[in-house]
Enzyme design. Sequence first.
Site, PDB file in Angstrom:
ATOM      1  N   ARG A  74       0.811  -1.230   0.000  1.00  0.00           N
ATOM      2  CA  ARG A  74       0.000   0.000   0.000  1.00  0.00           C
ATOM      3  C   ARG A  74       0.842   1.277   0.000  1.00  0.00           C
ATOM      4  NH1 ARG A  74      -3.418  -2.459   4.918  1.00  0.00           N
ATOM      5  NH2 ARG A  74      -1.490  -3.679   5.025  1.00  0.00           N
ATOM      6  N   ASN A 110       0.648   2.092   6.817  1.00  0.00           N
ATOM      7  CA  ASN A 110       0.427   1.273   5.629  1.00  0.00           C
ATOM      8  C   ASN A 110       0.472   2.103   4.354  1.00  0.00           C
ATOM      9  OD1 ASN A 110       0.065  -1.248   7.016  1.00  0.00           O
ATOM     10  ND2 ASN A 110      -1.878  -0.441   7.730  1.00  0.00           N
TER      11      ASN A 110
HETATM   12  C1  UD1 Z   1      -1.676  -6.075  11.124  1.00  0.00           C
HETATM   13  C2  UD1 Z   1      -2.629  -6.975  11.940  1.00  0.00           C
HETATM   14  C3  UD1 Z   1      -3.858  -6.196  12.325  1.00  0.00           C
HETATM   15  C4  UD1 Z   1      -3.465  -4.945  13.098  1.00  0.00           C
HETATM   16  C5  UD1 Z   1      -2.428  -4.088  12.321  1.00  0.00           C
HETATM   17  C6  UD1 Z   1      -1.851  -3.036  13.239  1.00  0.00           C
HETATM   18  C7  UD1 Z   1      -2.241  -9.271  11.169  1.00  0.00           C
HETATM   19  C8  UD1 Z   1      -2.770 -10.388  10.350  1.00  0.00           C
HETATM   20  N1  UD1 Z   1      -2.958  -8.145  11.172  1.00  0.00           N
HETATM   21  O1  UD1 Z   1      -2.330  -5.745   9.913  1.00  0.00           O
HETATM   22  O2  UD1 Z   1      -4.719  -6.995  13.125  1.00  0.00           O
HETATM   23  O3  UD1 Z   1      -4.624  -4.178  13.372  1.00  0.00           O
HETATM   24  O4  UD1 Z   1      -1.337  -4.915  11.887  1.00  0.00           O
HETATM   25  O5  UD1 Z   1      -0.995  -2.154  12.562  1.00  0.00           O
HETATM   26  O6  UD1 Z   1      -1.217  -9.439  11.793  1.00  0.00           O
HETATM   27  N2  UD1 Z   1       5.197  -8.725   7.910  1.00  0.00           N
HETATM   28  C9  UD1 Z   1       6.203  -9.646   7.748  1.00  0.00           C
HETATM   29  N3  UD1 Z   1       5.957 -10.767   6.995  1.00  0.00           N
HETATM   30  C10 UD1 Z   1       4.764 -11.004   6.413  1.00  0.00           C
HETATM   31  C11 UD1 Z   1       3.728 -10.045   6.591  1.00  0.00           C
HETATM   32  C12 UD1 Z   1       3.969  -8.915   7.344  1.00  0.00           C
HETATM   33  O7  UD1 Z   1       7.310  -9.489   8.261  1.00  0.00           O
HETATM   34  O8  UD1 Z   1       4.627 -12.048   5.752  1.00  0.00           O
HETATM   35  C13 UD1 Z   1       5.479  -7.514   8.709  1.00  0.00           C
HETATM   36  C14 UD1 Z   1       5.381  -6.250   7.871  1.00  0.00           C
HETATM   37  O9  UD1 Z   1       6.663  -5.901   7.360  1.00  0.00           O
HETATM   38  C15 UD1 Z   1       4.870  -5.225   8.884  1.00  0.00           C
HETATM   39  C16 UD1 Z   1       4.114  -6.062   9.907  1.00  0.00           C
HETATM   40  O10 UD1 Z   1       4.502  -7.397   9.709  1.00  0.00           O
HETATM   41  O11 UD1 Z   1       5.937  -4.555   9.530  1.00  0.00           O
HETATM   42  C17 UD1 Z   1       2.597  -5.911   9.770  1.00  0.00           C
HETATM   43  O12 UD1 Z   1       2.198  -6.299   8.467  1.00  0.00           O
HETATM   44  P1  UD1 Z   1       1.062  -5.521   7.679  1.00  0.00           P
HETATM   45  O13 UD1 Z   1       0.914  -6.175   6.352  1.00  0.00           O
HETATM   46  O14 UD1 Z   1       1.290  -4.072   7.724  1.00  0.00           O
HETATM   47  O15 UD1 Z   1      -0.230  -5.882   8.564  1.00  0.00           O
HETATM   48  P2  UD1 Z   1      -1.566  -5.015   8.679  1.00  0.00           P
HETATM   49  O16 UD1 Z   1      -2.408  -5.257   7.489  1.00  0.00           O
HETATM   50  O17 UD1 Z   1      -1.237  -3.630   9.030  1.00  0.00           O
HETATM   51 MG    MG Z   2       0.512  -2.572   8.989  1.00  0.00          MG
END
Ligand code: UD1
Ligand code: MG
Length: 472
Positions: free
Chosen positions: A17, A231
Amino acid sequence: MESPLTIVILAAGLGTRMKSRKAKVLHEAGGKTLAEHVVDTALELTAPGSIYVVVGHQAAEVRDTLASRGVQFAEQTEQKGTGHAVLCCESVVRERAGRVVVLYGDVPLLKASTLRKLIELQTSSGAAAAAISTFLDDPTGYGRILRNERGEVVAVVEEKAATAEQRRIREINAGIYCFDAPLLWKHLHDLRPDNPARELYLTDTVEILNREGHSVLPLVVDDSSELLGINTRIELAAVDRILRQEKVRQLMLDGVTIERPETVTIDSQVQIGMDTVVEAFTRILGNSRIGAGCHIGAFSIVNHSTVEDGVLVLPYTLINTSHVETGAQVGPYARLRMENYVEAGAHIGNFVELKKTRLGKGSKASHLAYLGDSVIGEKVNIGAGAITCNYDGKKKSQTRIGNGAFVGSNSTLVAPVEIGEGSYLAAGSVITHTVPPDALAVARSRQVNKEDWARHRRESTVPASNTSSGNL
Ligand code: UD1
Ligand code: MG
């Protein structure tokens, strides 16, 4: 003895995003990358050996950015969700008992004091996990918290999977958890990608733990701005604004006058001494240090530089990777381009550029000069328009000017060249050879005066329009 604490930071995602080629955690707010913010908060709680950062997208760059902090890394080569990211460090973290705190690399405003409360809640209650939540007027995009009648968290539903009714819930999951370590590792393998994104959601562990008869407690944080997840670039700008407001507030409390604070940009690592005045629209960046009793003029930029006490920086000045000693004066409209060292009491005036130059104590270059690759002694006067020719198209060469020398206006110093102490360069000279100490160097053609020439021309019978181009 307190049970050991391990902190896992998830920083592997690209951040679709953000619409960027750069991994999300490498974007900056308040002058630091998001990854650095979260790691620095973690370092307030535990040693770098107990902090594991899960990297994936641009893993090498993220590692480089964090290298100086000494933290550990685990790799997630394919981004299959936040739960999968935690699984990627299982092999290195599993043998560590105690508690595992999981942080998301895109939640940079979180305070260490809040984390301490979270850890305390999980430890003292003996719950399987504790998670931070907050209430938002607009919860769009966040996972929603579902509670039971005892107020415990029974599940987190992601926006995409939520029913219309669940979307109306204003309590959101911040993405910050403290788990009992053995229970986390035991149940993380039960995660299934049964959601629209086909990912392993860490948030599903809440439901699994409940199903297994364990409880998960919420820590509700009132100041929801601390939990802002980034995001999009809109959220990045919002966090940047908060960090900068906090920085100027702290500086003002510490005795720095900041005019129109909403207009200045000051990075979080910057230090500024007492009674310094920072005028409107300045930018003070990187690891810059400004001393006490300085004045930083409007629209000036100080980047990765040190400015000692009592320095006067006049408006529209640029100081980059340079050092300015006490009592010096720089600007208006001056440019210290890179790696300069300006000694105490020196003056640099308008439209003067310095590059890799040392300007000695009390020396002055007050107007329109270029001094590159030069070592200039004490009490030297550089006249208006004097320049060093430091580049011959192939290589850069040095100019050395001894103490007390006087460089006349519009002198051209062709480097490499040495100007002796106490010598005098006549205005307009092109200096190509060493000037001995105390000498006068004149390197220009002599003036010739042709008596009455102009009057004769004026009074000549030939009309002006019949003369050639008018050039002499
Ligand atoms: C996530 C939460 C959501 C919460 C929000 C808060 C989950 C499924 N959802 O959503 O409940 O309200 O954060 O900000 O956890 N990342 C990895 N590997 C992956 C996916 C993500 O390292 O495979 C890391 C990303 O780099 C990031 C963090 O995890 O720093 C969060 O990932 P993101 O995709 O932003 O989750 P949200 O959709 O924001
Ligand atoms: Mg996030």
